[in-house]
Design an enzyme around this catalytic site. Structure first.
Site, PDB file in Angstrom:
ATOM      1  CB  SER A 252       6.726   3.285  -1.893  1.00 47.47           C
ATOM      2  OG  SER A 252       5.797   2.307  -1.879  1.00 47.47           O
TER       3      SER A 252
ATOM      4  CE  LYS B 221       3.806   6.750   4.263  1.00 47.11           C
ATOM      5  NZ  LYS B 221       4.092   5.589   3.427  1.00 47.11           N
TER       6      LYS B 221
ATOM      7  NE  ARG C 299      10.096  -2.213   3.841  1.00 52.38           N
ATOM      8  CZ  ARG C 299      10.347  -0.949   3.778  1.00 52.38           C
ATOM      9  NH1 ARG C 299      10.802  -0.327   2.549  1.00 52.38           N
ATOM     10  NH2 ARG C 299       9.895   0.119   4.529  1.00 52.38           N
TER      11      ARG C 299
ATOM     12  CG  HIS D   6       4.027  -2.726  -2.027  1.00 50.46           C
ATOM     13  ND1 HIS D   6       4.233  -1.531  -2.508  1.00 50.46           N
ATOM     14  CD2 HIS D   6       4.040  -2.349  -0.464  1.00 50.46           C
ATOM     15  CE1 HIS D   6       4.427  -0.570  -1.658  1.00 50.46           C
ATOM     16  NE2 HIS D   6       4.329  -1.041  -0.471  1.00 50.46           N
TER      17      HIS D   6
END
Length: 163
Positions: free
Chosen positions: A129, A41, A91, A17
């Site tokens: 994460s 989430k 990513r 990040h």
């Protein structure tokens, strides 16, 4: 002034990040890093306040970066902040598929918003994460995955939660 928003859940913030935020800070006059509440989430390991504190510690060396938190629609946050750009880190190809759809939706809602994709540094492409959270759950070493100083904050928050 070229202002951009870099939003995410940052639960917790990783060196990946920070790499994206640092690189974006060289492209824009101001970067607003925003911890967003994501209803998709189910649970978060850290509170929004704790995540903001971690991000402030990790970005304190960047004078044109401001950290805050918000819930609601990203396009409305950008309008409120008068930011014309959204920065998203990628990513892998799977990230691109999701982010591309999201960028098109935001463009449909507000055609003046531009999404800028920044590819991850190959050295960080495996860091997420969720991977950090999994390591934490099993007592693993996260020191090389999170920014300097953040591991100490994470341990402090975990101690608070176990009391």
């Amino acid at each position: 002034m070229r202002k951009a928003v870099c939003s995410g859940s940052f639960d917790p913030v990783t060196i990946g990040h920070i790499d994206i935020i640092e690189r974006a800070s060289r492209m824009f006059d101001e970067i607003i890093v925003c911890v967003f509440y994501n209803p998709g989430k189910a649970t978060s390991l850290f509170t929004p306040k704790e995540r903001v504190e971690m991000l402030k510690a990790a970005t304190s060396h960047l004078p044109n970066v401001r950290v805050t938190s918000c819930s609601g629609l990203l396009n409305e946050f950008c309008e409120k902040e008068k930011a014309s750009f959204i920065v998203r880190g990628l990513r892998a190809f799977t990230d691109f598929e999701y982010e591309f759809q999201r960028a098109l939706l935001l463009k449909k809602i507000n055609e003046s918003l531009e999404t800028v994709f920044i590819m991850t540094n190959a050295n960080y492409s495996y860091i997420s994460s969720s991977g950090v959270r999994e390591l934490l759950a099993f007592g693993g070493d996260i020191g090389q995955l999170v920014p300097a100083g953040v591991e100490e904050l994470i341990r402090k928050y975990q101690k608070r939660k176990t009391k």
